[in-house]
Design a protein around this motif. Structure first.
Motif, PDB file in Angstrom:
ATOM      1  N   PHE A 261      87.958  33.204  76.469  1.00 51.80           N
ATOM      2  CA  PHE A 261      87.608  32.048  77.285  1.00 51.80           C
ATOM      3  C   PHE A 261      86.904  31.035  76.386  1.00 51.80           C
ATOM      4  CE2 PHE A 261      88.110  35.614  80.089  1.00 51.80           C
ATOM      5  CZ  PHE A 261      88.745  35.082  81.200  1.00 51.80           C
ATOM      6  N   LYS A 262      87.549  29.890  76.174  1.00 46.06           N
ATOM      7  CA  LYS A 262      87.031  28.881  75.252  1.00 46.06           C
ATOM      8  C   LYS A 262      86.559  27.657  76.019  1.00 46.06           C
ATOM      9  CE  LYS A 262      89.836  30.405  71.342  1.00 46.06           C
ATOM     10  NZ  LYS A 262      90.732  30.000  70.231  1.00 46.06           N
ATOM     11  N   TYR A 263      85.513  27.025  75.496  1.00 47.74           N
ATOM     12  CA  TYR A 263      84.893  25.902  76.183  1.00 47.74           C
ATOM     13  C   TYR A 263      84.640  24.768  75.191  1.00 47.74           C
ATOM     14  CZ  TYR A 263      84.026  29.844  79.275  1.00 47.74           C
ATOM     15  OH  TYR A 263      84.166  30.965  80.049  1.00 47.74           O
ATOM     16  N   GLY A 264      84.779  23.552  75.680  1.00 45.30           N
ATOM     17  CA  GLY A 264      84.572  22.391  74.836  1.00 45.30           C
ATOM     18  C   GLY A 264      83.130  21.975  74.689  1.00 45.30           C
ATOM     19  N   SER A 265      82.242  22.535  75.521  1.00 47.12           N
ATOM     20  CA  SER A 265      80.811  22.238  75.421  1.00 47.12           C
ATOM     21  C   SER A 265      80.031  23.415  75.982  1.00 47.12           C
ATOM     22  CB  SER A 265      80.450  20.960  76.189  1.00 47.12           C
ATOM     23  OG  SER A 265      80.649  21.139  77.589  1.00 47.12           O
ATOM     24  N   ALA A 266      78.791  23.534  75.556  1.00 49.80           N
ATOM     25  CA  ALA A 266      77.945  24.635  76.044  1.00 49.80           C
ATOM     26  C   ALA A 266      76.480  24.250  75.908  1.00 49.80           C
ATOM     27  CB  ALA A 266      78.231  25.924  75.276  1.00 49.80           C
ATOM     28  N   ALA A 267      75.728  24.443  76.973  1.00 47.70           N
ATOM     29  CA  ALA A 267      74.273  24.296  76.906  1.00 47.70           C
ATOM     30  C   ALA A 267      73.634  25.625  76.552  1.00 47.70           C
ATOM     31  CB  ALA A 267      73.725  23.793  78.241  1.00 47.70           C
ATOM     32  N   TRP A 268      74.270  26.725  76.933  1.00 51.67           N
ATOM     33  CA  TRP A 268      73.860  28.073  76.561  1.00 51.67           C
ATOM     34  C   TRP A 268      74.926  29.039  77.037  1.00 51.67           C
ATOM     35  CZ3 TRP A 268      73.179  31.672  80.509  1.00 51.67           C
ATOM     36  CH2 TRP A 268      73.009  31.147  81.789  1.00 51.67           C
ATOM     37  N   LEU A 269      75.000  30.214  76.432  1.00 53.60           N
ATOM     38  CA  LEU A 269      75.907  31.261  76.908  1.00 53.60           C
ATOM     39  C   LEU A 269      75.478  32.604  76.332  1.00 53.60           C
ATOM     40  CD1 LEU A 269      79.384  31.176  75.106  1.00 53.60           C
ATOM     41  CD2 LEU A 269      77.343  30.032  74.211  1.00 53.60           C
ATOM     42  N   GLY A 270      75.856  33.651  77.045  1.00 51.94           N
ATOM     43  CA  GLY A 270      75.471  34.995  76.621  1.00 51.94           C
ATOM     44  C   GLY A 270      75.884  36.023  77.649  1.00 51.94           C
ATOM     45  N   PHE A 271      75.021  37.032  77.839  1.00 55.71           N
ATOM     46  CA  PHE A 271      75.307  38.134  78.764  1.00 55.71           C
ATOM     47  C   PHE A 271      74.100  38.362  79.658  1.00 55.71           C
ATOM     48  CE2 PHE A 271      77.764  38.876  74.913  1.00 55.71           C
ATOM     49  CZ  PHE A 271      79.048  38.983  75.432  1.00 55.71           C
ATOM     50  N   THR A 272      74.374  38.530  80.938  1.00 53.21           N
ATOM     51  CA  THR A 272      73.297  38.764  81.884  1.00 53.21           C
ATOM     52  C   THR A 272      73.443  40.130  82.536  1.00 53.21           C
ATOM     53  OG1 THR A 272      72.181  37.934  83.878  1.00 53.21           O
ATOM     54  CG2 THR A 272      74.555  37.648  83.790  1.00 53.21           C
ATOM     55  N   ASP A 273      72.322  40.811  82.698  1.00 54.94           N
ATOM     56  CA  ASP A 273      72.237  41.988  83.552  1.00 54.94           C
ATOM     57  C   ASP A 273      71.475  41.562  84.810  1.00 54.94           C
ATOM     58  OD1 ASP A 273      73.285  44.344  81.793  1.00 54.94           O
ATOM     59  OD2 ASP A 273      71.981  43.176  80.486  1.00 54.94           O
ATOM     60  N   LYS A 274      71.187  42.506  85.666  1.00 55.27           N
ATOM     61  CA  LYS A 274      70.495  42.130  86.898  1.00 55.27           C
ATOM     62  C   LYS A 274      69.158  41.434  86.598  1.00 55.27           C
ATOM     63  CE  LYS A 274      70.261  45.005  90.407  1.00 55.27           C
ATOM     64  NZ  LYS A 274      69.826  46.109  91.296  1.00 55.27           N
TER      65      LYS A 274
END
Length: 583
Positions: A261-274
């Motif tokens: 999954f590719k995106y042209g912009s990002a303010a933040w990204l990662g992995f979330t648990d509960k």
């Protein structure tokens, strides 16, 4: 014959609800596990494979230099063994403990000192990050890609300027490729969960250098606990604010299909648990591309990269990346959103569509907790406030009920007169309601209003770290977990755990009794089927609510008790209603 048919209908409806609820609740309202088995984040995976791999940087060649390459399959070792090897710079803050690995400059050792794995006093702290080569591998990396020159990689040994990273003592790592390019990473950390990395490449060579920098999160495996899976009410897995929207649609299973999954912009990204989040964050307003992908089987990566820029001889280029590694505390996330400009990091908590209602409920509950010092008492105080706000509506409800009881003889006469013509009977009843200025639905309004309040409290109890492991009184050690005092195993004396359908605890029994008392005070419905269903409903809800968080049962029990008290007060104002009930 009609009575038998009514009883059979009521029993079948009750059985369908009771048996079907187990499936519905697991799908749409997942309940937490027992409070003494809360797992560590990093310790929930057991897949064997490379901890890193080599996807293409977004918009870059597949073999971009400097991106961690996929190592050969390796034997997984205990975390303690891996941490004891090599050189590390300790990380010490009020909320974090861990270290930076000088091999690869990875942040691969983070524990959350404020939170414990279980409610036991000797429980170790929650581990978020763990180094590669362990079954719980989960870490952050930053680095460079360049054209024609060597860049630091996952096996590069860095030199540190300091001995430990704290909120008051930053650390600078440096490395020279021997060809005229010097690389530096200046790490700093705040008192909460944000690590800042200023990346600098200085070109002291004779030719210009074309380079790009990136930041990524690598994770081996995914949570295996059934309550750490994506549900209708909560997203767990890849996430971020990308392409100007919050990403809650991509799951691990989507990435497992091989799609990047590719995106042209990002303010933040990662992995979330509960309760936990690991994310990489570019500088505010910076142009980056990003991706969420699998680098190998059961290996997941969230990455953003900057465009290539040319660095002339004698010049240097610096970029700033940030890494969030910690608990999803509402106030901390909001502070980073408002003061650090990290767009919608506050919505790393999956509030859903009703955040406008759920967040105020949480903030009121959190404020009450800070005043009284006990979340159970705070829930009871919240219930009282809600009941006071709804008091005028309840007055209208009871007034309508009183009117309904006063005209009940006329209603019965109409039902008897038109017992063979149901359509005519319904028309005459509607005409009676209009003539007597009665709204038969007025009594349902408080129940309808309670639904969003109950759902908001459910989300608060399920999602907010502030509720995790919060005790109430006596045996209730965690309000976000179900009541552990199960009657069928004699409150834990017998060595088995009842199935969820039969996990009846003390709070569930109290809930059933208070609901039964409340229904006893209500006027009996004219319809015999409704009357029979209402007799069964308290005990049916006892089973339905038993697996839910203890905090929800505390709310409902308190609400029932306040309703009973309010009913008694309203009966004193409407004697006709009390007379009708007595009959």
């Amino acid at each position: 014959m009609d009575d038998k048919r009514n009883w059979i209908t009521a029993l079948l409806l009750s059985a369908a609800i009771l048996l079907g609820w187990n499936f519905v609740s697991e799908k749409f309202f997942p309940t937490p596990d027992k409070p003494d088995v809360t797992k560590t984040v990093a310790g929930t995976t057991a897949a064997v494979g490379p901890a890193t791999a080599d996807p293409a940087l977004p918009g870059q060649p597949a073999a971009a230099p400097g991106v961690p390459a996929a190592p050969a399959m390796q034997v997984l070792r205990p975390i303690e063994t891996v941490l004891a090897e090599g050189q590390r710079i300790p990380i010490e803050t009020p909320k974090l403990a861990g270290s930076i690995n000088l091999v690869g400059a990875r942040i691969d050792d983070i524990t959350l000192t404020k939170y414990r794995q279980t409610i036991k006093k000797d429980s170790p702290p929650v581990r978020l990050f763990a180094p590669g080569g362990t079954k719980a591998a989960y870490f952050a990396s930053i680095g460079w890609s360049a054209q024609g020159v060597a860049v630091p990689g996952p096996t590069t040994v860095w030199t540190a300027s300091g001995t430990r990273l704290t909120p008051t003592t930053p650390v600078t790592l440096s490395w020279n490729n021997g060809a005229g390019q010097n690389f530096r990473i200046e790490y700093s950390v705040d008192k909460d969960y944000l690590i800042t990395a200023k990346q600098t490449i200085a070109n002291t060579g004779a030719a210009p250098v074309t380079a790009s920098s990136f930041a990524l999160i690598d994770r081996l495996g995914k949570p295996t606990d059934p309550h750490e899976q994506t549900s209708w009410t909560n997203h767990i897995g890849p996430t971020g604010f990308v392409d100007d929207k919050s990403e809650f649609d991509v799951d691990y299973k989507d990435i497992d299909k091989g799609e990047a999954f590719k995106y042209g912009s990002a303010a933040w990204l990662g992995f979330t648990d509960k309760y936990w989040l690991a994310a990489v964050i570019p500088a505010k307003g910076e142009r980056v591309t990003a991706s969420l992908a699998a680098t190998a089987a059961d290996n997941y990566r969230a990455l953003f990269a900057r465009p290539y820029t040319q660095i002339a001889p004698g010049k240097q280029s610096s970029t700033t990346s940030r890494i969030f590694a910690g608990a999803k505390e509402v106030s901390v996330l909001e502070n980073y959103t408002d003061k650090e400009g990290i767009t919608r990091l506050s919505h790393a908590i999956d509030w859903g569509w009703f955040d406008f209602f759920e967040i105020p409920i949480f903030k009121l509950l959190d404020w009450l907790f800070k005043q009284v010092g006990n979340f159970g008492v705070a829930i009871m105080a919240l219930t009282l406030i809600i009941r006071l706000l709804m008091f005028p509506i309840a007055q209208r409800q009871f007034h309508s009920m009183a009117q309904m009881r006063l005209v009940q003889p006329k209603m019965k006469a109409l039902q008897e007169k038109h017992k063979d013509d149901k359509q005519k009977q319904q028309q005459e009843l509607m005409k009676l309601y209009k003539d007597e200025k009665i709204n038969p639905l007025a009594g349902c309004l408080p129940i309808v209003i309670q639904i969003p309040i109950f759902y908001a409290l459910y989300k608060v109890l399920m999602l907010t770290i502030e509720m995790r492991h919060q005790p109430f009184v006596l045996w209730i050690k965690d309000l976000s977990a179900p009541d552990p005092a199960h009657i069928l195993n004699l409150f834990g004396l017998l060595p088995f755990t009842p199935p969820s359908l039969l996990s009846i605890g003390v709070l569930a029994v109290i809930l059933g009794i208070t609901m039964w008392l409340q229904f006893r005070l209500n006027p009996a419905p004219a319809d015999p089927v409704q009357a029979q269903v209402f007799k069964i409903m308290p005990w049916m809800f006892m089973f339905i609510m038993a697996p839910f968080a203890a905090g929800l049962l505390v709310y409902w029990i308190t609400n029932n008790i306040l309703s009973i008290a309010q009913q008694q007060y309203m009966y004193s104002k409407f004697p006709a209603l009390r007379t009708a009930v007595a009959k």
